[in-house]
Write an enzyme that holds these catalytic residues in place. Structure first.
Site, PDB file in Angstrom:
ATOM      1  CG  HIS A 160      41.993  11.085  69.929  1.00 47.37           C
ATOM      2  ND1 HIS A 160      42.741   9.602  69.263  1.00 47.37           N
ATOM      3  CD2 HIS A 160      42.160  12.225  68.364  1.00 47.37           C
ATOM      4  CE1 HIS A 160      43.321  10.127  67.850  1.00 47.37           C
ATOM      5  NE2 HIS A 160      42.957  11.316  67.227  1.00 47.37           N
TER       6      HIS A 160
ATOM      7  CG  ASP B 152      44.972  12.140  75.375  1.00 46.21           C
ATOM      8  OD1 ASP B 152      45.992  13.133  75.201  1.00 46.21           O
ATOM      9  OD2 ASP B 152      44.263  11.898  74.235  1.00 46.21           O
TER      10      ASP B 152
ATOM     11  CD  GLN C 170      44.327  19.087  70.377  1.00 45.14           C
ATOM     12  OE1 GLN C 170      44.418  19.867  70.411  1.00 45.14           O
ATOM     13  NE2 GLN C 170      44.107  17.855  69.757  1.00 45.14           N
TER      14      GLN C 170
ATOM     15  CE  LYS D 126      47.709  16.440  68.545  1.00 45.05           C
ATOM     16  NZ  LYS D 126      46.661  16.243  67.017  1.00 45.05           N
TER      17      LYS D 126
ATOM     18  CB  CYS E 138      40.095  10.412  66.131  1.00 46.68           C
ATOM     19  SG  CYS E 138      41.158  10.169  64.349  1.00 46.68           S
TER      20      CYS E 138
HETATM   21  N1  7TS Z   1      44.824  12.524  71.948  1.00 48.52           N
HETATM   22  C1  7TS Z   1      44.562  13.950  71.587  1.00 48.52           C
HETATM   23  C2  7TS Z   1      43.156  14.696  72.219  1.00 48.52           C
HETATM   24  C3  7TS Z   1      44.399  14.263  70.085  1.00 48.52           C
HETATM   25  O1  7TS Z   1      44.349  15.206  69.779  1.00 48.52           O
HETATM   26  C4  7TS Z   1      45.307  13.508  69.632  1.00 48.52           C
HETATM   27  C5  7TS Z   1      45.861  14.017  67.911  1.00 48.52           C
HETATM   28  C6  7TS Z   1      45.642  12.138  69.719  1.00 48.52           C
HETATM   29  C7  7TS Z   1      45.296  11.884  71.136  1.00 48.52           C
HETATM   30  C8  7TS Z   1      46.944  11.297  68.655  1.00 48.52           C
HETATM   31  O2  7TS Z   1      48.129  12.511  68.448  1.00 48.52           O
HETATM   32  P1  7TS Z   1      49.140  11.552  67.873  1.00 48.52           P
HETATM   33  O3  7TS Z   1      49.993  13.120  68.015  1.00 48.52           O
HETATM   34  O4  7TS Z   1      49.661  10.475  68.394  1.00 48.52           O
HETATM   35  O5  7TS Z   1      48.585  11.832  66.574  1.00 48.52           O
HETATM   36  N2  7TS Z   1      43.658  14.064  67.677  1.00 48.52           N
HETATM   37  C9  7TS Z   1      43.820  15.148  66.334  1.00 48.52           C
HETATM   38  C10 7TS Z   1      42.542  15.701  65.508  1.00 48.52           C
HETATM   39  O6  7TS Z   1      42.592  16.351  66.154  1.00 48.52           O
HETATM   40  N3  7TS Z   1      43.078  15.281  64.619  1.00 48.52           N
HETATM   41  O7  7TS Z   1      43.865  15.033  63.717  1.00 48.52           O
HETATM   42  C11 7TS Z   1      44.823  14.612  65.293  1.00 48.52           C
END
Ligand code: 7TS
Length: 401
Positions: free
Chosen positions: A118, A195, A198, A221, A359
């Site tokens: 990401h 990370d 997910q 999430k 992203c």
């Molecule tokens: N890393 C991964 C693998 C992600 O899927 C996401 C967000 C992030 C980092 C960032 O997370 P945040 O909570 O700090 O924003 N992924 C997604 C997505 O797949 N669609 O919207 C956000």
């Protein structure tokens, strides 16, 4: 109690159709118990923590610190002070990239990420590399969406300072062999940041068993609130790293000549945290634990296998990300249709999917596509909903030629 009925938001219609929420990789919906925690916090507990001498402040502090212990248990960290609350995965990774690089990365060094990260596990490292004069190296993946571990091992050298890799790809669903990646990196004494955005709501995460040095994830999430997340870091490294932000809470003594820093984890928690959201995250952990992460994984696998089988029967539909070990993410394209058009038509039928590059632009470049349509499932989704999206795709496909 039935799982789905605990999510009030799911019981509604959009454009006159029952809502089918398949955008869970972007954010999961929140069960009533999490919503109640947030409401109750503001109704009866709201106060600033760690500083007030009054009843509410001490109760809020106690619950906040209790949640830290709950997170520690959930991911099996060795110490509670290895759990740092942040605003989410993005802030967690930025914290590490900024602080770790100041201490450990210098001119000519290298940082390794994968081609399926990401953007939030790419850009903070690019910024750090730019600042420190280091170089970013990238682990490739194959057509199925599987990382090339031989290429990974070959990338490592005496200048590699850290490896930052995702546990699960948000676009392809691939569950990466992070235990193996950590083993390879550690054999050369290179620390690894994982990370976990997910992975955390889909798989058991045991940071001691994995041996990772940092593990980052977001509350939103995993059925928890937005605006809260976790950065787990190994004590030995956190102790050596400088603060990320300056402010209240992270100091021991301040004078204009010299400031000394607070102990872990407070050194990394400057300012007033999102106390109510942290407590909500604690309730989300309880929610997951009550169902059991194994049950969640099995339910989602069953649904993903069913959906994959159904979608594959649709003429002209191609799935991106076909690794044998996947979570509940299905990225696809239909014929030459632009993903955005597919998403818009599905939306009008009450089906929420995500479209675009998610992203992860380097993944799109790898396949030479502009983006995908992504359906991602959570524990509350059903076969009926999968049937609904398949019927909808069959219906809209002719409009897209
Ligand atoms: N890393 C991964 C693998 C992600 O899927 C996401 C967000 C992030 C980092 C960032 O997370 P945040 O909570 O700090 O924003 N992924 C997604 C997505 O797949 N669609 O919207 C956000």
């Amino acid at each position: 109690m039935d799982i789905r009925s605990q999510f009030p938001i799911l019981n509604q219609t959009v454009y006159g159709k029952p809502l089918v929420y398949f955008d869970n990789a972007a954010t999961t919906q929140k069960p009533q118990c999490v919503i109640d925690t947030l409401c109750n916090y503001y109704k009866s507990l709201n106060s600033n923590i760690h500083r007030g001498a009054h009843y509410l402040a001490s109760q809020a502090t106690e619950q906040y610190e209790q949640t830290r212990r709950k997170v520690k248990e959930f991911i099996n960290a060795r110490h509670s002070h290895e759990i740092v609350f942040t605003r989410g995965t993005t802030e967690s990774i930025n914290l590490v990239a900024s602080s770790f690089s100041q201490r450990f990365i210098s001119k000519g060094d290298e940082v390794v990420v994968s081609a399926m990260e990401h953007h939030s596990n790419i850009v903070p490292w690019q910024l750090a590399c730019e600042r420190q004069g280091a170089t970013l190296r990238v682990i490739p993946f194959d057509d199925q969406g599987i990382l090339d571990l031989d290429a990974f091992a070959a990338l490592l050298n005496e200048r590699t300072r850290i490896v930052a890799v995702t546990n699960v790809s948000n676009t392809l669903g691939t569950v990466n062999p992070i235990a193996e990646i950590i083993r390879i990196a550690h054999s050369r004494e290179i620390p690894v940041l994982v990370d976990g955005a997910q992975a955390i709501s889909h798989r058991k995460v045991d940071v001691q068993q994995l041996g990772c040095d940092f593990y980052c994830f977001s509350g939103h999430k995993m059925y928890g609130p937005m605006g809260v997340g976790v950065m787990y870091g190994r004590e030995e490294l956190l102790e050596q790293m400088p603060p990320y932000q300056g402010g209240g809470e992270m100091i021991k003594d301040v004078t204009f000549e010299r400031t000394t820093y607070n102990e872990l984890p407070f050194k990394f928690e400057a300012g007033t945290p999102a106390v109510g959201d942290v407590l909500g995250l604690g309730t989300a952990i309880d929610f997951i634990s009550q169902i059991g992460i194994g049950t969640i994984a099995a339910t989602e696998k069953e649904l993903t296998d069913y959906a994959t089988g159904q979608l594959q029967q649709i003429e002209g539909l191609r799935i991106y990300g076909t690794a044998p070990d996947k979570t509940s993410v299905i990225s696809f394209l239909i014929g030459n249709a632009h993903p955005y058009d597919v998403g818009t038509l599905l939306d009008k039928l009450g089906i929420a999917v995500r479209t675009g590059h998610h992203c992860t632009q380097p993944i799109m470049d790898r396949y030479g596509i502009p983006g995908t349509v992504r359906a991602s499932f959570a524990v509350y989704n059903t076969r009926d909903e999968v049937d609904t999206i398949c019927a909808a795709i069959r219906r809209i496909a002719p409009m897209l030629q």
